[in-house]
Each structure stands twice: as C-alpha cells, then as structure tokens.
Design an enzyme around this catalytic site. Structure first.
Site, PDB file in Angstrom:
ATOM      1  N   HIS A 380       0.783  -1.241   0.000  1.00 34.02           N
ATOM      2  CA  HIS A 380       0.000   0.000   0.000  1.00 34.02           C
ATOM      3  C   HIS A 380       0.813   1.288   0.000  1.00 34.02           C
ATOM      4  CE1 HIS A 380      -3.776   1.956   0.036  1.00 34.02           C
ATOM      5  NE2 HIS A 380      -4.418   1.130   0.830  1.00 34.02           N
ATOM      6  N   TYR A 494     -13.814   5.276  10.558  1.00 32.38           N
ATOM      7  CA  TYR A 494     -12.987   5.787   9.459  1.00 32.38           C
ATOM      8  C   TYR A 494     -13.567   5.286   8.145  1.00 32.38           C
ATOM      9  CZ  TYR A 494      -8.634   6.198   6.626  1.00 32.38           C
ATOM     10  OH  TYR A 494      -7.690   6.497   5.671  1.00 32.38           O
ATOM     11  N   SER A 496     -12.465   5.716   4.076  1.00 30.55           N
ATOM     12  CA  SER A 496     -11.460   6.271   3.188  1.00 30.55           C
ATOM     13  C   SER A 496     -12.101   6.958   1.992  1.00 30.55           C
ATOM     14  CB  SER A 496     -10.542   5.149   2.703  1.00 30.55           C
ATOM     15  OG  SER A 496      -9.573   5.660   1.836  1.00 30.55           O
ATOM     16  N   THR A 507      -5.440  10.332   0.147  1.00 33.28           N
ATOM     17  CA  THR A 507      -6.776  10.072   0.680  1.00 33.28           C
ATOM     18  C   THR A 507      -7.106  11.105   1.749  1.00 33.28           C
ATOM     19  OG1 THR A 507      -5.930   8.582   2.390  1.00 33.28           O
ATOM     20  CG2 THR A 507      -6.638   7.569   0.309  1.00 33.28           C
TER      21      THR A 507
END
Length: 665
Positions: A380, A494, A496, A507
């Site tokens: 990532h 959360y 994204s 992001t």
C-alpha cells in the site's frame, strides 16, 4: 465521486517521521520504440495522451485552520460526554489561536514552495515507509476478481496466461502514453466523446484540465501508475525504500514456496507469445518438487526492521543479484494449489495465504487458485486503490472480452526448461532460523483473524435513490446502528476517500459517526416505539444529507484528518513539543478507528477485504449494489464479527422497513 474512488487506506495516524519531498517521473512517457504487432499489444490507443492532464491538475488545498478545528470538534461531539467535550474544545481553541496558527502558516509556506506536489504526499509516503509493522494484515488489502463469465476459462493455466498477457498489454499501453486518462465524467454525453477527445488533445497540457472542467469532467491524478510495474518495497532499518526498475522484462512466479522467473517481454519490447507464456506456466505447474524447507517469501511478512536485518544477511551470503531479480520483476504471480471452498476461504487466502507462496513486498501480486479464483493483493505504500482498481478493471475486461488463449489452446513447443529459471538462495543457519521464526510469527498473527461475510437482499441502491437517500450514508448508518446494538456505544469510525482529483492527492477521511447518526441509531435501536415512521424517515434524511456533505468535503480535500496529521508531522520534524491537542485522550480515541471501512463496487471485483487497523476493531469492506448490500468484515478475538454482521443485517431490515412506510415491530 468519493465512493467510486475510495479504497482502504490502512494506517494509524500515529506513525510519522522526518520530512521528505517527493518527486516522481510519473508524467514522463517512455520514448523507447515499443513495436506493436497489429495493435494486439495495446489495450487501446487513446486519442488523448495518458498524462495529458497531469501538468494542469489543481493542487490539493490546505484547509483553513478554523475550518479544520470546527470539523474536528464536530466529529468529536458524538464520541465524548459533555465534560470531555468541553476539555477538548478548549484545547482545540488554544491550538487554533497559538501553536496551531504558527504550524499552519509554516505548512502553507512550505506548500507554496513545493508546487510540483501536494502537502500530504511526502509525509504520507514517509508514514507508510517508516511503519515497522508487518505489511501483512496491517497494510496490504486484497480485491478478488469476478469469475470469468465463460466458466471453461476459469482454469488456472488458461486464466493465468490470459491475465499475464493483459497485464503486459496494460503496461505497454501505459508506457506508450496510449492508456485512456483517468477521468471522472459528470456529463459523459458531453465529455466522454470522440469529438471532445479530438479537441482536448490539442489543448496544451498546462491548460487541459480547465478544458475538461468546462464540460463537467474531472481528470484524476495518475502519478502513482508508474509504480504498478517492476516495483517493490525494500526493507531498510528505520525506513523502507521504494524500488522501480522498468528495464526488467521478467515475471516472478511463486508456487509451493518456490520462486521462478521467465521473460514476458522480449528484447524489442514485444510481449512474448501467449502460447510460450502458457508453456512456461504449464512447466511450472508440472514441477513435482515439494515445498522448500525454508521458503524465503515468508520473510516479507516479518517486522520491517527484522526483515531488513535478514535481507542484509542474505546479501552478505551472496544472494544480492537474485534478490535484484525478484525486486525488478514486472509483477508477481502466485499459483496456489488450493481450491477455494467459499467466500471466507477466498478472503483468508487472498488477504494473507499461508505465508510461503507470497512476496508481499511486490507492488502487486495476482493470486491464482487451483480453480481459477483470482485476486490482487497489493502493497500500500506506493499508492492507493485508484490505480490498482483501474488495472483490475482493464485486466478483467480484456481477459473476458479478448482472451489470447482458450481452453483448447495448445502450449507452444518451446524449451521451457531453459527459459524458466528456478531461483536458488544460499542460506546459513542464522537465515534458516530467521525464516522459521518469521513463519511462527506469521501463523500466530493470522490465527487470530476471523472473517465473515453478509449479504442483505431486501434492498439496495435503487430503492435508496428512489427515497432520495445516499446509499453510502445508509450503509454507514447501518454500521453505527449495528455497533450500538452489539456494544451500546458510538465509536471512532474511518471511511477512506480518494483525493485523486488533485495533483499527488492521496486520501482523506470521512468521519461517518456524527451527531445525526448517533441520534438516529438510538431512535432505531433503543427507542423503536417512541418515534413515528415519519420522524424516523426524517432522521434518515438528515443522516444522508450530512454524510453527503462530509463526503463532498473530503473528496475536495476539505476534511480535518490530513491537515492535523501534517501539522503534527511538521512539529515532530522540527523536534517541537506537541501541543496538548495531540496528547489529549480524545485525539487518541478518534484515531483509534474501531470501525475501519471502505466501499468498493466494480464489475470486475467480487470481494474486497482487509484486516482491522486496531486490535479491538473491525475491518469493514462493503458494496451497495442495485438490489443488495454486501459486507466482508474481519476482526480479532476482542470483537465478535458474526454477531456484528447479524446486528448490521437487523439494522438494514429496520431501515428498509421504515422506508416502506411500516412501523418497527
């Protein structure tokens, strides 16, 4: 737009180190003479060059400090009691009027001096690469492919060959500057037309974005795309590095923990013939060798400092050139011998597997099970889901519409034994012990992970849009209601959201737990008989409107999380003591994301998943489809994922009951 683009950004907000400036060669088109036999080696040949919009993309705005503090306090409101909220409010106001003002001004000045990038890009790369946790479970997500609609093509050898060929076609199309630019079309009838494309290609790159904007089209940042291929995260002590070598012409293939390489591009830049690729894969699949006693791939699942130390020892033992072959491979193909039993088995296998048959540090791996079930698992740090999803969509479309081999295709009569190289490594007792220890740590970590899935079949996007409600808002509300039903709490959540509409955007966070969702969840869960259907419908509308506002703000770079994160990062880089806003328990709590969520809907994607970001959390991958809502959720032992999904299902039942005008029972 945010929901289309969002993909899990799996990081905690507590991981930051020294400041870096990022420059990328993303806008450079490869000028080498890639020949193209009859056009078969390109996916398409875009009228508009791939990077045409890159130069004129708008810059990610640094939000106003007072807006950030206001949004931060609004997000804290549903999580805190009155006393704690007043304390947090005072700290936030003190920060805004003092240290925060100074940090914000420094950040704005720094941003003005770095117009080639975004204010978040350097710190965000640094946070990922400085994290010392294993990339497995903590960072790498997966997205599985929908099966080929022609069932006979879901054969491991056939599908793997076609995916390799399509991946090479994508890579060549990208590098030749012929890949269609990534554009979000609000009015495709005007902007996604041959006429407009022929016009915009003659508009200078420095102005092209404005031309697209005039017809309600929004080009997206493509600076991450060059890291898709020939790229690997290299473990280093303290902070890892990203490595890319676009001269590599070979594929890395893993099977039973063995590592093989063979060329999939020839010296002239042409794709090796599909029949040859098929022959080489067939050769690997027929290798009778049992799994190695000490499979090297498991080292990529280790703590990054431990892995960095072991990599140094590998190089000292004479394995440097072989590791370079692994690192420079175009991508990694993992051929698994297992047949996927169900969605849960697929999720576990594609998210983490057995640790042996993976090289988790590659920019991405295509995992291909024995039955043709396939997925992408990606590292990532180099980029977000936008680039990977585009790649996956194109590969799925190409392999299903224009497969280059079929179930009756004969493999080429070539000498695969000489074309395919089995990588061998020199291992001493210290390295063997390191591999054993890595496997023990891996087994211990994945044994704690539980995954479960749920599909709600009594309603979806169509019905919600008829009710003038945001599908994403209702899914998020169901998670709030489900958690409240199970645990009696409203907790940090959360979601994204991509900021790819801006140059080097990454992001931003949508904060779905709001005063509106808290009020609505309590009304549905704790007071079902105390409100009329009309009142409950009004609350749903309120939640939807506010969530829509948060989503738009986040997509436009107007959240609060990245701004606060970057100011804290700046203070750390200067050795400055952190303001009490950052040491406040409320700041820690809002960044301890018990519900970490990401939505993903695509015709190419069957499942998406990731692990929780905190030990007592849920990792919630979900998609709202026309007539159903699906969730793929993970947890560790601190939470009961099965019960959570039952509570979410019950919440969706209640919501759709009310939308039909019926009272709750």
């Amino acid at each position: 737009m945010a929901n289309m683009l969002s993909m899990k950004c799996r990081v905690s907000m507590g991981r930051t180190r020294s400041l870096i400036t990022l420059t990328t060669p993303a806008c450079v088109i490869d000028k080498r003479n890639y020949s193209d036999r009859n056009g078969s080696e390109y996916l398409h040949q875009s009228v508009v060059p791939s990077m045409h919009y890159q130069k004129s993309l708008p810059r990610l705005p640094v939000p106003k400090l007072e807006d950030t503090i206001r949004r931060y306090l609004a997000a804290q409101k549903p999580l805190l009691d009155d006393d704690h909220y007043r304390t947090t409010e005072k700290l936030a106001q003190d920060f805004q009027n003092g240290v925060g003002k100074q940090l914000h001004e420094e950040l704005v000045a720094q941003d003005k001096n770095n117009k080639h990038t975004s204010y978040i890009s350097g710190p965000w790369f640094d946070m990922y690469l400085s994290a010392r946790d294993s990339v497995v479970l903590n960072f790498n997500p997966f997205m599985s492919f929908v099966p080929d609609p022609k069932t006979e093509y879901n054969d491991q050898l056939v599908r793997a060959t076609n995916m390799i060929c399509s991946a090479v076609r994508f890579m060549k199309t990208l590098r030749a500057g012929l890949l269609e630019p990534e554009v979000f079309h609000l009015n495709p009838a005007k902007s996604n037309t041959d006429t407009f494309k022929k016009f915009i290609r003659w508009v200078p790159s420095s102005l092209s974005w404005y031309g697209a904007y005039m017809v309600n089209a929004y080009p997206l940042d493509m600076s991450q795309y060059f890291r898709l291929f020939n790229s690997t995260r290299i473990p280093k002590h303290g902070r890892d590095e990203l490595f890319t070598d676009d001269k590599g012409r070979h594929l890395l293939v893993m099977r039973k923990g063995h590592m093989y390489v063979f060329d999939i591009v020839d010296r002239d830049g042409n794709m090796v013939s599909p029949a040859e690729i098929q022959s080489h894969l067939k050769y690997i699949l027929s290798d009778p060798a049992s799994a190695p006693a000490f499979p090297l791939g498991v080292l990529t699942s280790e703590n990054r400092d431990v892995w960095a130390g072991l990599r140094d020892k590998l190089i000292a033992a004479g394995n440097g050139e072989t590791l370079q072959v692994v690192d420079s491979a175009i991508f990694c193909l993992c051929l698994d011998d297992e047949v996927m039993r169900d969605h849960i088995h697929t999720s576990h296998n594609m998210l983490h597997g057995d640790g042996y048959n993976r090289w988790y540090d590659k920019s991405f791996s295509i995992i291909m099970a024995k039955d043709g079930e396939a997925a992408i698992n990606f590292e990532h740090s180099w980029g977000d889901g936008v680039a990977v999803l585009r790649f996956q969509n194109e590969i799925f479309k190409d392999t299903t519409e224009q497969p280059l081999v079929n179930p009756s295709s004969a493999a080429a009569a070539v000498d695969s034994a000489s074309a395919v190289r089995l990588l061998q490594f020199n291992l001493d007792s210290e390295l063997e012990n390191g591999i054993q220890k890595a496997k023990e740590n891996f087994d211990s970590a994945v044994s704690k992970l539980t995954i479960d899935a749920m599909e709600f079949k009594n309603g979806g996007k169509e019905q919600l849009k008829k009710s003038k409600l945001s599908p994403d808002a209702i899914a998020q509300l169901a998670f709030q209601m489900g958690f409240l039903r199970q645990y009696g709490q409203t907790i940090a959540t959360y979601e994204s959201c991509s900021t790819a509409a801006f140059k080097h955007g990454r992001t931003e966070t949508i904060r779905p737990a709001t005063i509106h969702t808290k009020r609505c969840a309590h009304a549905f869960v704790n007071q079902p008989g105390q409100h009329s259907v009309e009142q409950l419908q009004a609350m749903l509308k309120e939640c939807s409107n506010y969530h829509g506002q948060l989503t738009k703000e986040a997509a436009m770079g107007q959240g609060f999380d990245r701004h606060l994160f970057t100011m804290r990062y700046l203070a750390n880089s200067k050795g400055q003591a952190l303001h009490n806003l950052y040491t406040d328990a409320a700041y820690s709590a809002i960044n301890h994301n018990v519900l970490s969520t990401s939505t993903l809907t695509s015709p190419a994607v069957n499942l998406g998943g990731f692990a929780p970001v905190v030990p007592d959390g849920f990792g919630v991958g979900y998609g709202v489809h026309d007539d159903r809502i699906g969730c793929n959720v993970s947890s560790y032992p601190a939470r009961n994922v099965h019960e959570f999904l039952q509570c979410v299902h019950k919440s969706l039942e209640d919501i759709f009951t009310v939308l039909k005008g019926k009272p709750l029972s």
